[in-house]
Design an enzyme around this catalytic site. Structure first.
Site, PDB file in Angstrom:
ATOM      1  N   ASP A 116       0.859  -1.180   0.000  1.00  0.00           N
ATOM      2  CA  ASP A 116       0.000   0.000   0.000  1.00  0.00           C
ATOM      3  C   ASP A 116       0.897   1.232   0.000  1.00  0.00           C
ATOM      4  OD1 ASP A 116      -1.712   2.106   0.523  1.00  0.00           O
ATOM      5  OD2 ASP A 116      -2.786   1.099   2.147  1.00  0.00           O
ATOM      6  N   VAL A 117       0.830   2.010  -1.079  1.00  0.00           N
ATOM      7  CA  VAL A 117       1.733   3.142  -1.228  1.00  0.00           C
ATOM      8  C   VAL A 117       1.535   4.196  -0.139  1.00  0.00           C
ATOM      9  CG1 VAL A 117       0.267   4.536  -2.756  1.00  0.00           C
ATOM     10  CG2 VAL A 117       2.748   4.641  -2.996  1.00  0.00           C
TER      11      VAL A 117
ATOM     12  N   TYR B  91      -9.666  14.585  -5.078  1.00  0.00           N
ATOM     13  CA  TYR B  91      -8.735  14.204  -6.136  1.00  0.00           C
ATOM     14  C   TYR B  91      -7.876  15.396  -6.544  1.00  0.00           C
ATOM     15  CZ  TYR B  91      -7.248  12.645 -10.819  1.00  0.00           C
ATOM     16  OH  TYR B  91      -6.505  12.320 -11.939  1.00  0.00           O
TER      17      TYR B  91
END
Length: 326
Positions: free
Chosen positions: A71-72, A163
Site C-alpha cells: 500500500d503506497v 482528487y
C-alpha cells in the site's frame, strides 16, 4: 556453460512502478518491459498483480516481471519495499508512481475519509516511495523519476475535490523535486495527463446521487474527443521519463487549460463554478459506491453506449480485476 568468448551478461535496469496492476500503470509497465527493463510492479491487491504479470509476460515472454504487494500510503511498508527491491532485485534506475483513486460527487458529500484516502495515495504515496529511492539514486549519480499528476492538479474540476487537492500537491512535490535534483544526474518528470481511456470510470468511487454522477463521468472518461488512448499516453510518458524531461503534458487540451488558468485564474474558477451548477445535487443516500455498481443502478442503454470505449479499455487493461463482472 559460459565460455571465455561469451560476452558478459548485462543486467537489465530495474524499474519500479507503483500502482501497476491495472490501467495506466499496467501499460507503463508494459512500455518499460518492451524497452528491456526488469519491471517490479506494485499495488495493494495480490490477485490483480498476478493477472497483470501474466498479461505482461504473455506479451513479452522473455521479460522479467517481479510482483510486490504494498500500500503506497503505508510509509513503513513502502520503505521496506524499496530496501527489499534494492537488495534482492537490483538498484532502482526508474521509478514511476501511478497509484490513484478517483472520488466523484458534490462537496457536501465529501468526508474526512475521502480526503485522507486521496492524500494518502496520491500525495503521501509519491513522497513515501520517492524519498528513499531518490537518496540511493543521488548516491549513484543517475536515475529517472516520474510522478503521474493530473490536469485536475492544475485546474480544479467540479465534483472531484479530494482528487484535485491531492493532485495539486503532487504537482508541487514533483516540480520541487525536479528543481532540487538539478545537476545531480537524477531527473524528475512531472506528468500532467488529461482524461484517458483507462477504464477508470468502472473503479472510481461515486457519492451523492451516485448513478447520476456516473452518467456524466463515465462518458467523459470514455469518449474519444474528450479522452486520449491510454496506450499512447503510456508510451509518451515512458519516453518523457527516460529522456529526463522536466514536464510531460499529454494533450492539447491539457496545455490550453493550464495556460488559460495561468492567465485568467479568476475566470477559470468562475467557469468551474458554473459547471458545478449543472451537475447533480447532493441529495441522495450519501453512500459511496464503485462505478460498476453505479452503472447497474443507472441502467441506461445510452450511457452504456457512450462508455463503450472506456469499458473495452477496462477489460483489456485488467481494470475490472480478476473477479469483476460487468
Amino acid at each position: 556453460m559460459p565460455t571465455p568468448t561469451d560476452p558478459p551478461t548485462v543486467p537489465r535496469p530495474v524499474a519500479l512502478v507503483m500502482g501497476a496492476s491495472r490501467g495506466l500503470g499496467l501499460l507503463i509497465a508494459r512500455e518499460l518491459l518492451e524497452r528491456d527493463h526488469r519491471v517490479v510492479i506494485c499495488s495493494r491487491t495480490p490477485p490483480d498483480l498476478e493477472v497483470a504479470r501474466d498479461q505482461l509476460l504473455a506479451r513479452q515472454p522473455g521479460g522479467q516481471v517481479d510482483v510486490r504487494a504494498c500500500d503506497v500510503s503505508d510509509r513503513a511498508a513502502v520503505q521496506d519495499l524499496v530496501h527489499e527491491v534494492e537488495s534482492t532485485v537490483g538498484p532502482i534506475e526508474v521509478l514511476i508512481t501511478v497509484a490513484g483513486i478517483i472520488q466523484v460527487g458534490p462537496a457536501e458529500t465529501m468526508t474526512f475519509e475521502h480526503f485522507d484516502a486521496s492524500l494518502g495515495i496520491m500525495l503521501h504515496g509519491p513522497i513515501n516511495v520517492t524519498l528513499p529511492v531518490v537518496r540511493r539514486m543521488r548516491e549513484r549519480g543517475h536515475g529517472r523519476i516520474g510522478t503521474i499528476t493530473s490536469i485536475g492538479g492544475e485546474v480544479t474540476p467540479p465534483h472531484l475535490w479530494p482528487y484535485a487537492v491531492a493532485k495539486s500537491g503532487a504537482v508541487a512535490f514533483s516540480e520541487g523535486l525536479s528543481a532540487e535534483l538539478s545537476g545531480t544526474g537524477v531527473t524528475a518528470t512531472t506528468v500532467v495527463p488529461g482524461l484517458m481511456r483507462t477504464g477508470s470510470h468502472e473503479r472510481a468511487h461515486f457519492t451523492g446521487q451516485a448513478h447520476k454522477e456516473y452518467a456524466w463521468f463515465g462518458p467523459a472518461a470514455s469518449l474519444p474527443l474528450l479522452t486520449m488512448s491510454a496506450d499512447r499516453a503510456a508510451r509518451t510518458i515512458v519516453e518523457a521519463v527516460l529522456a529526463g524531461e522536466t514536464r510531460c503534458e499529454l494533450t492539447p487540451l491539457t496545455r490550453v487549460a493550464t495556460r488559460f488558468r495561468g492567465l485568467l485564474p479568476g475566470v477559470t474558477t468562475r467557469m468551474m463554478g458554473l459547471t458545478t451548477r449543472l451537475l447533480p445535487s447532493a441529495s441522495g443516500p450519501g453512500e459511496t459506491i464503485e462505478g460498476r455498481a453505479a452503472q447497474r443502478r443507472l441502467d441506461s442503454r445510452v450511457v452504456d453506449v457512450l462508455t463503450t470505449l472506456g469499458s473495452r479499455a477496462a477489460q483489456r487493461n485488467n481494470a475490472r480485476g480478476p473477479s469483476a463482472t460487468r
